[in-house]
Structure formats: C-alpha cells, structure tokens
Design an enzyme around this catalytic site. Structure first.
Site, PDB file in Angstrom:
ATOM      1  N   THR A  17       0.836  -1.202   0.000  1.00 57.27           N
ATOM      2  CA  THR A  17       0.000   0.000   0.000  1.00 57.27           C
ATOM      3  C   THR A  17       0.866   1.245   0.000  1.00 57.27           C
ATOM      4  O   THR A  17       0.647   2.186  -0.779  1.00 57.27           O
ATOM      5  CB  THR A  17      -0.926   0.011   1.231  1.00 57.27           C
ATOM      6  OG1 THR A  17      -1.843  -1.078   1.144  1.00 57.27           O
ATOM      7  CG2 THR A  17      -1.702   1.316   1.337  1.00 57.27           C
ATOM      8  N   LYS A  37      10.124  -6.525  -6.894  1.00 53.75           N
ATOM      9  CA  LYS A  37       9.743  -7.349  -5.746  1.00 53.75           C
ATOM     10  C   LYS A  37      10.641  -8.573  -5.827  1.00 53.75           C
ATOM     11  O   LYS A  37      10.293  -9.589  -6.446  1.00 53.75           O
ATOM     12  CB  LYS A  37       8.262  -7.739  -5.837  1.00 53.75           C
ATOM     13  CG  LYS A  37       7.756  -8.653  -4.726  1.00 53.75           C
ATOM     14  CD  LYS A  37       7.436  -7.902  -3.464  1.00 53.75           C
ATOM     15  CE  LYS A  37       6.776  -8.840  -2.451  1.00 53.75           C
ATOM     16  NZ  LYS A  37       6.477  -8.157  -1.176  1.00 53.75           N
TER      17      LYS A  37
END
Length: 229
Positions: A17, A37
């Site tokens: 987020t 990631k």
C-alpha cells in the site's frame, strides 16, 4: 538511478500500500519509477506462471503491462505458499542467493527511470536462506530505506529495533510511513505517532489511514516526498 528499499515493521504492515502510494507521489513530482519485488511467497498460477498480488500492484502503479517476461523482471523469485520465503524456496527445491538477487537488481536498474522502488517481504530481517537475509540484500543493493510502520500494538518496539539495525549496517533511513492496517485505530494513536517522530531519526513521509477502497493515486495525497527528491 536512486534506489529505495521499502521494508516494514512486520508482515502486513502495509508495504505494498505504501510502496504504490509512494510511486504515485513520486510520479506527481515528475519522477519515473521502476518496481522490483525480489522475493514473494504467496502466489497463484496465471497463464502458467506464479504471480504474487503485491508484485502485480507494483506493476499496475508503474503502468507496466503484465506479460510473462515483464512479470519475471519485477518478481524473479516467486513461490506459491504464503510462508517465510526461505522455507517456501526449500519446499520448491530452489535457492534464493544474494548474488542472484544483486545481479537481477543491477539489470533492472539499467531501465530508463529515475527511481527503483524495491519492496521487501515480511519484516527487515526475513531470511533468504540459511546465511543471509533481505537486510543483507538491501545492503548489497546500496539502497536507501523507507520503513513502513504498521500502526498497531507493538509497533514502537518493532520500528525502533528495525531502525537500529538499518543504522548499524551503515544504511540510510530516508523516511518512514505510518500505515493504519486495521479499521479501528490503535489505542493512543496520536501518542504513538508522536513517540515515533521523536525517536526515529528520519522524517515521517506521511500517515496513510485505513481506506480499503482507496486507490494508490488517492493514497499518494497523504505523502510528502519532497525529502526524497
């Protein structure tokens, strides 16, 4: 290219987020971001490829169309079970090495962009294998650190311990984000924020409230990224 590693006080602190909001906030200042990631555990099979929802959200924030090759570039190590990454890797018969991650990072960092946003997995010291952790990777990648503090009971201890190890490694904590991961605010929220602002030697980039239906573009309005520019 500036490198920012997003870590959290623990699992579900709100790294994705915060990372996606940060991407949009930087974009609003004319900075183009590339996401990474490195390791993800918790994924579903799509088109014959495991895909992690956090990695997909990072790609969406950077307006990257999802393909097999594009996804692999963003998330090189992906495992199905939502467990500690080194355990998931062992179960899959794979090895996540520091050398492989650093090599991949250097390749991604050649992209035409201003900022490489790297999102960790779990908390700061999550193991990659029996010898190294994600913290070791952030150190080798020469990244600046943004700490996401999940505002719930225990966050003061987790945030301060994380900050101590970041500084011990000679890394720069360039900011922290207070994220509210639950509908009901923690008891004495304002007092906890004040304590963190007093004890963490880095600027607070903003406070993200619990808004489950909000898009990352909207959450970007809660951040002040001037100190990162």
């Amino acid at each position: 290219m500036k490198r920012i590693f997003i870590t959290g006080t623990d699992t579900d602190a709100g790294k994705t987020t915060s990372a996606t909001a940060l991407i949009h906030a930087l974009h609003n200042h004319g900075r183009r971001c590339v996401p990474l990631k490195p390791v993800a555990a918790g994924a579903d099979a799509v088109a014959g490829q495991l895909r992690n929802s956090d990695a997909l959200r990072l790609m969406e924030a950077c307006d990257i169309a999802v393909s097999v090759s594009a996804y692999q570039r963003v998330n090189p190590f992906c495992f199905a079970p939502p467990i500690a990454p080194h355990i998931a890797a062992n179960q899959a018969g794979e090895a996540v090495t520091l050398a492989a991650l650093v090599q991949h990072t250097e390749a991604v960092a050649t992209a035409n962009a201003d900022v490489l946003i790297i999102e960790g997995a779990g908390g700061w010291l999550v193991p990659l294998n029996d010898a190294v952790s994600l913290a070791d990777y952030a150190q080798e990648a020469a990244a600046e650190i943004v700490l996401v503090v999940g505002m719930k009971l225990g966050c003061l201890n987790h945030a301060l311990l994380t900050a101590i190890d970041i500084e011990r490694r000679g890394l720069k904590l360039v900011g922290w984000i207070a994220n509210q991961p639950q509908a009901k605010p923690m008891s004495e929220y304002n007092a906890n924020i004040a304590t963190l602002k007093r004890l963490l030697r880095a600027p607070c980039l903003g406070e993200i409230p619990y808004l489950p239906e909000a898009h990352a573009e909207q959450l970007a309005d809660f951040l002040n990224v001037n100190s990162l520019l």
